[in-house]
Design a protein around this motif. Sequence first.
Motif, PDB file in Angstrom:
ATOM      1  N   GLN A  27       0.834  -1.207   0.000  1.00 34.07           N
ATOM      2  CA  GLN A  27       0.000   0.000   0.000  1.00 34.07           C
ATOM      3  C   GLN A  27       0.869   1.259   0.000  1.00 34.07           C
ATOM      4  N   LYS A  28       1.920   1.245   0.792  1.00 32.02           N
ATOM      5  CA  LYS A  28       2.826   2.395   0.848  1.00 32.02           C
ATOM      6  C   LYS A  28       3.507   2.622  -0.508  1.00 32.02           C
ATOM      7  N   ARG A  29       3.969   1.535  -1.130  1.00 33.49           N
ATOM      8  CA  ARG A  29       4.636   1.650  -2.435  1.00 33.49           C
ATOM      9  C   ARG A  29       3.665   2.148  -3.515  1.00 33.49           C
ATOM     10  N   ILE A  30       2.410   1.738  -3.443  1.00 36.94           N
ATOM     11  CA  ILE A  30       1.407   2.225  -4.399  1.00 36.94           C
ATOM     12  C   ILE A  30       1.231   3.728  -4.231  1.00 36.94           C
ATOM     13  N   GLU A  31       1.111   4.164  -2.998  1.00 42.03           N
ATOM     14  CA  GLU A  31       0.944   5.597  -2.736  1.00 42.03           C
ATOM     15  C   GLU A  31       2.154   6.389  -3.218  1.00 42.03           C
ATOM     16  N   GLU A  32       3.356   5.894  -2.962  1.00 38.38           N
ATOM     17  CA  GLU A  32       4.574   6.574  -3.402  1.00 38.38           C
ATOM     18  C   GLU A  32       4.660   6.621  -4.931  1.00 38.38           C
ATOM     19  N   THR A  33       4.318   5.517  -5.569  1.00 38.89           N
ATOM     20  CA  THR A  33       4.402   5.429  -7.027  1.00 38.89           C
ATOM     21  C   THR A  33       3.344   6.292  -7.693  1.00 38.89           C
ATOM     22  N   ARG A  34       2.175   6.352  -7.102  1.00 38.90           N
ATOM     23  CA  ARG A  34       1.074   7.135  -7.665  1.00 38.90           C
ATOM     24  C   ARG A  34       1.460   8.607  -7.820  1.00 38.90           C
ATOM     25  N   VAL A  35       2.298   9.103  -6.915  1.00 39.83           N
ATOM     26  CA  VAL A  35       2.758  10.498  -6.984  1.00 39.83           C
ATOM     27  C   VAL A  35       3.646  10.705  -8.206  1.00 39.83           C
ATOM     28  N   LEU A  36       4.417   9.695  -8.560  1.00 37.53           N
ATOM     29  CA  LEU A  36       5.379   9.815  -9.648  1.00 37.53           C
ATOM     30  C   LEU A  36       4.821   9.460 -11.022  1.00 37.53           C
ATOM     31  N   ARG A  37       3.890   8.503 -11.069  1.00 40.03           N
ATOM     32  CA  ARG A  37       3.364   8.056 -12.357  1.00 40.03           C
ATOM     33  C   ARG A  37       2.030   7.342 -12.167  1.00 40.03           C
ATOM     34  N   GLU A  38       1.398   7.111 -13.302  1.00 45.41           N
ATOM     35  CA  GLU A  38       0.115   6.415 -13.300  1.00 45.41           C
ATOM     36  C   GLU A  38       0.327   4.949 -12.938  1.00 45.41           C
ATOM     37  N   ILE A  39      -0.611   4.402 -12.175  1.00 47.92           N
ATOM     38  CA  ILE A  39      -0.537   2.994 -11.807  1.00 47.92           C
ATOM     39  C   ILE A  39      -1.261   2.178 -12.883  1.00 47.92           C
ATOM     40  N   THR A  40      -0.487   1.597 -13.758  1.00 48.40           N
ATOM     41  CA  THR A  40      -1.037   0.730 -14.800  1.00 48.40           C
ATOM     42  C   THR A  40      -0.965  -0.714 -14.309  1.00 48.40           C
ATOM     43  N   GLN A  41      -1.519  -1.601 -15.085  1.00 41.57           N
ATOM     44  CA  GLN A  41      -1.453  -3.014 -14.725  1.00 41.57           C
ATOM     45  C   GLN A  41       0.004  -3.472 -14.650  1.00 41.57           C
ATOM     46  N   GLU A  42       0.818  -3.026 -15.573  1.00 40.09           N
ATOM     47  CA  GLU A  42       2.233  -3.406 -15.588  1.00 40.09           C
ATOM     48  C   GLU A  42       2.953  -2.894 -14.341  1.00 40.09           C
ATOM     49  N   VAL A  43       2.688  -1.664 -13.981  1.00 40.82           N
ATOM     50  CA  VAL A  43       3.302  -1.078 -12.778  1.00 40.82           C
ATOM     51  C   VAL A  43       2.842  -1.844 -11.540  1.00 40.82           C
ATOM     52  N   MET A  44       1.546  -2.165 -11.479  1.00 39.26           N
ATOM     53  CA  MET A  44       1.010  -2.907 -10.336  1.00 39.26           C
ATOM     54  C   MET A  44       1.664  -4.278 -10.228  1.00 39.26           C
ATOM     55  N   GLU A  45       1.841  -4.948 -11.356  1.00 41.60           N
ATOM     56  CA  GLU A  45       2.492  -6.257 -11.351  1.00 41.60           C
ATOM     57  C   GLU A  45       3.927  -6.152 -10.841  1.00 41.60           C
ATOM     58  N   GLU A  46       4.627  -5.102 -11.237  1.00 41.69           N
ATOM     59  CA  GLU A  46       5.997  -4.882 -10.749  1.00 41.69           C
ATOM     60  C   GLU A  46       5.997  -4.685  -9.238  1.00 41.69           C
ATOM     61  N   LEU A  47       5.077  -3.884  -8.742  1.00 44.27           N
ATOM     62  CA  LEU A  47       5.003  -3.618  -7.305  1.00 44.27           C
ATOM     63  C   LEU A  47       4.660  -4.883  -6.520  1.00 44.27           C
ATOM     64  N   VAL A  48       3.760  -5.680  -7.059  1.00 48.03           N
ATOM     65  CA  VAL A  48       3.374  -6.928  -6.392  1.00 48.03           C
ATOM     66  C   VAL A  48       4.595  -7.839  -6.237  1.00 48.03           C
ATOM     67  N   GLN A  49       5.393  -7.952  -7.286  1.00 50.85           N
ATOM     68  CA  GLN A  49       6.590  -8.791  -7.225  1.00 50.85           C
ATOM     69  C   GLN A  49       7.667  -8.162  -6.334  1.00 50.85           C
ATOM     70  N   GLU A  50       7.877  -6.863  -6.505  1.00 48.25           N
ATOM     71  CA  GLU A  50       8.925  -6.149  -5.781  1.00 48.25           C
ATOM     72  C   GLU A  50       8.713  -6.192  -4.263  1.00 48.25           C
ATOM     73  N   THR A  51       7.475  -6.086  -3.819  1.00 43.92           N
ATOM     74  CA  THR A  51       7.187  -6.024  -2.383  1.00 43.92           C
ATOM     75  C   THR A  51       7.069  -7.396  -1.722  1.00 43.92           C
ATOM     76  N   GLY A  52       7.015  -8.447  -2.531  1.00 38.67           N
ATOM     77  CA  GLY A  52       6.846  -9.782  -1.963  1.00 38.67           C
ATOM     78  C   GLY A  52       5.396 -10.103  -1.645  1.00 38.67           C
ATOM     79  N   PHE A  53       4.491  -9.247  -2.083  1.00 40.83           N
ATOM     80  CA  PHE A  53       3.062  -9.439  -1.818  1.00 40.83           C
ATOM     81  C   PHE A  53       2.549 -10.751  -2.408  1.00 40.83           C
ATOM     82  N   HIS A  54       2.971 -11.057  -3.621  1.00 46.85           N
ATOM     83  CA  HIS A  54       2.520 -12.278  -4.298  1.00 46.85           C
ATOM     84  C   HIS A  54       2.915 -13.521  -3.517  1.00 46.85           C
TER      85      HIS A  54
END
Length: 113
Positions: A27-54
């Motif tokens: 959730q924190k990474r989504i909020e931080e990323t949203r400030v910098l760029r649009e959250i697309t499906q590709e960006v969301m997939e990157e965040l899911v993998q990067e954070t260990g959420f998956h």
Amino acid sequence: MNKILAKPQVDYQRAKAKFEEKSQVMQKRIEETRVLREITQEVMEELVQETGFHDAFNALTIAENELISWSHTTIKREKTYLDNKDSFDRMYQNLDSNPQARATIIDLAMRIR
């Protein structure tokens, strides 16, 4: 005195805590990323993998399934189960299609002593 938990109960608690931790990080990474760029499906997939959420989600699902299986075996000797066997068995059969039944069984499984 603390309640003694079975291994599936302990594993579920650990997996749930890890999932909740990763969820907060996500959730924190989504909020931080949203400030910098649009959250697309590709960006969301990157965040899911990067954070260990998956991985945390998969571990939680596995722990839930093991807890559910253990609870179904364990309750079969309980009077309440024997008195309401058909009702309980229907609930266990519908776990994959009924999230509320799944949540109820998990909650009940964590109360087994």
